[in-house]
Design an enzyme around this catalytic site. Structure first.
Site, PDB file in Angstrom:
ATOM      1  N   LYS A 137       0.797  -1.115  -0.081  1.00 33.39           N
ATOM      2  CA  LYS A 137      -0.058  -0.020   0.061  1.00 33.39           C
ATOM      3  C   LYS A 137       0.867   1.258  -0.239  1.00 33.39           C
ATOM      4  CE  LYS A 137      -3.788  -1.953   2.213  1.00 33.39           C
ATOM      5  NZ  LYS A 137      -4.969  -1.854   1.224  1.00 33.39           N
ATOM      6  N   GLN A 140      -0.064   4.951   0.816  1.00 34.20           N
ATOM      7  CA  GLN A 140      -0.156   5.316   2.037  1.00 34.20           C
ATOM      8  C   GLN A 140       1.051   5.772   2.812  1.00 34.20           C
ATOM      9  OE1 GLN A 140      -2.905   2.664   4.245  1.00 34.20           O
ATOM     10  NE2 GLN A 140      -4.319   2.675   2.529  1.00 34.20           N
ATOM     11  N   HIS A 145       2.624  11.175   6.410  1.00 34.97           N
ATOM     12  CA  HIS A 145       2.701   9.891   7.380  1.00 34.97           C
ATOM     13  C   HIS A 145       4.031   9.765   8.117  1.00 34.97           C
ATOM     14  CE1 HIS A 145       1.541   6.001   8.611  1.00 34.97           C
ATOM     15  NE2 HIS A 145       2.914   5.405   8.336  1.00 34.97           N
ATOM     16  N   HIS A 148       5.377  12.184  10.256  1.00 32.98           N
ATOM     17  CA  HIS A 148       4.730  12.630  11.505  1.00 32.98           C
ATOM     18  C   HIS A 148       5.017  11.499  12.502  1.00 32.98           C
ATOM     19  CE1 HIS A 148       1.514  13.222  14.330  1.00 32.98           C
ATOM     20  NE2 HIS A 148       1.125  12.150  14.373  1.00 32.98           N
ATOM     21  N   TYR A 185     -11.132   0.398  15.956  1.00 35.07           N
ATOM     22  CA  TYR A 185     -11.917   0.634  14.734  1.00 35.07           C
ATOM     23  C   TYR A 185     -11.111  -0.383  13.903  1.00 35.07           C
ATOM     24  CZ  TYR A 185     -13.332   2.247  10.159  1.00 35.07           C
ATOM     25  OH  TYR A 185     -13.784   2.199   8.775  1.00 35.07           O
ATOM     26  N   LYS A 202     -15.609   6.383  10.113  1.00 37.24           N
ATOM     27  CA  LYS A 202     -14.474   7.241   9.650  1.00 37.24           C
ATOM     28  C   LYS A 202     -14.997   8.712  10.160  1.00 37.24           C
ATOM     29  CE  LYS A 202     -12.725   4.505   6.036  1.00 37.24           C
ATOM     30  NZ  LYS A 202     -12.582   4.475   4.611  1.00 37.24           N
ATOM     31  N   THR A 206     -12.724  11.029  12.509  1.00 37.93           N
ATOM     32  CA  THR A 206     -11.988  12.367  12.169  1.00 37.93           C
ATOM     33  C   THR A 206     -12.263  13.434  12.828  1.00 37.93           C
ATOM     34  OG1 THR A 206     -12.191  11.436   9.903  1.00 37.93           O
ATOM     35  CG2 THR A 206     -11.566  13.664  10.063  1.00 37.93           C
TER      36      THR A 206
END
Length: 288
Positions: A137, A140, A145, A148, A185, A202, A206
């Site tokens: 993936k 992503q 990402h 962070h 989740y 979701k 969020t």
């Protein structure tokens, strides 16, 4: 040259031998920058170079069983951290300014240990990206990402090395609660794939993340306007830009995903393509 090397060694000794909290300095990875840098270096090399090259001609790994265990451990650890630290902020700490207690009292040492556990969880969080690579993936594994996750390890390393307690810990308390919800989740989406169809999950996760970053911005911003606070004000210069950046990105994502009408291209809506990212989609990329 010898004088320069001597000064460099004196600076290193001061920063990593004299300044760190003596209670946490002996702990694994704490006050030893080379250990953390080695881990982060290997992490960055794998997710940005070695991993994608190795997976290029291989099918993606099915990691469902590993992800169930991983997400389950995350839920348990984050819940333990949240329940173990929330009492400090409910009954003992002051929201406007809470200095670090550097004593060897049972309460102060326990707070330092909780900060250390939070740091270890940030190191474990690096596996999120490793799993993305092994599952191919690659979309992503975004700059945000990787930035962070890398930045959080570095920031919390500084916290546990120098200020393990006090005002900044509320950020970890809030984040631990959000991660309990979030990893619960993700655990459900792996164990029960049909849960992925519940878009409202979701949406509210969020919203929870937006509240998290807003609260952290306000909390760390308070010490900027309190010059007599014993907690170092310069830490706000480190945490505020990070949390403001994340807050803006999350609000932008929320508006584009849940408020604006999705654009339609060739009969497929943008929101549908977002849903296809599944449990490990955009929301997970931008969390602490």
């Amino acid at each position: 040259m010898a004088a320069i090397l001597l000064k460099a060694w004196e600076g290193y000794t001061f920063l990593f031998e004299e300044l760190p909290d003596p209670r946490t300095k002996p702990w694994l990875l704490v006050a030893k920058p080379y250990q953390g840098l080695i881990i982060l270096g290997l992490y960055l090399m794998f997710v940005l170079n070695w991993g994608p090259k190795w997976m290029k001609d291989r099918p993606p790994f099915n990691l469902d069983k590993i992800l169930i265990v991983y997400n389950g451990i995350q839920v348990i650890c984050c819940l333990y951290l949240f329940l173990g630290s929330i009492n400090y902020w409910l009954w003992e700490y002051r929201y406007l300014c809470e200095p670090v207690d550097f004593s060897n009292s049972a309460k102060a040492v326990r707070a330092a240990k909780l900060v250390y556990l939070y740091f270890l969880l940030k190191v474990i969080d690096l596996l999120d990206t490793v799993f993305f690579v092994l599952r191919k993936k690659f979309n992503q594994v975004s700059f945000l990402h990787v930035y962070h996750h890398t930045g959080m390890v570095m920031l919390i390393w500084g916290a546990v090395s120098y200020y393990p307690g006090g005002h900044g810990t509320l950020v970890g308390v809030i984040n631990s609660f959000v991660h309990v919800v979030m990893y619960s989740y993700y655990l459900l989406t792996v164990a029960y794939p049909s849960v992925k169809k519940s878009l409202w999950w979701k949406k509210y996760i969020t919203q929870l993340q937006i509240v998290q970053f807003f609260w952290c911005v306000v909390h760390m911003g308070l010490i900027v306007f309190k010059p007599d606070c014993a907690y170092p004000r310069w830490t706000a210069a480190v945490f505020l830009p990070q949390n403001l950046f994340m807050l803006i990105l999350f609000i932008d994502f929320y508006i584009k995903t849940y408020i604006k009408k999705p654009k339609v291209s060739n009969g497929v809506s943008l929101s549908s393509s977002i849903q296809l990212n599944g449990a490990n989609g955009v929301s997970k990329e931008h969390t602490n």
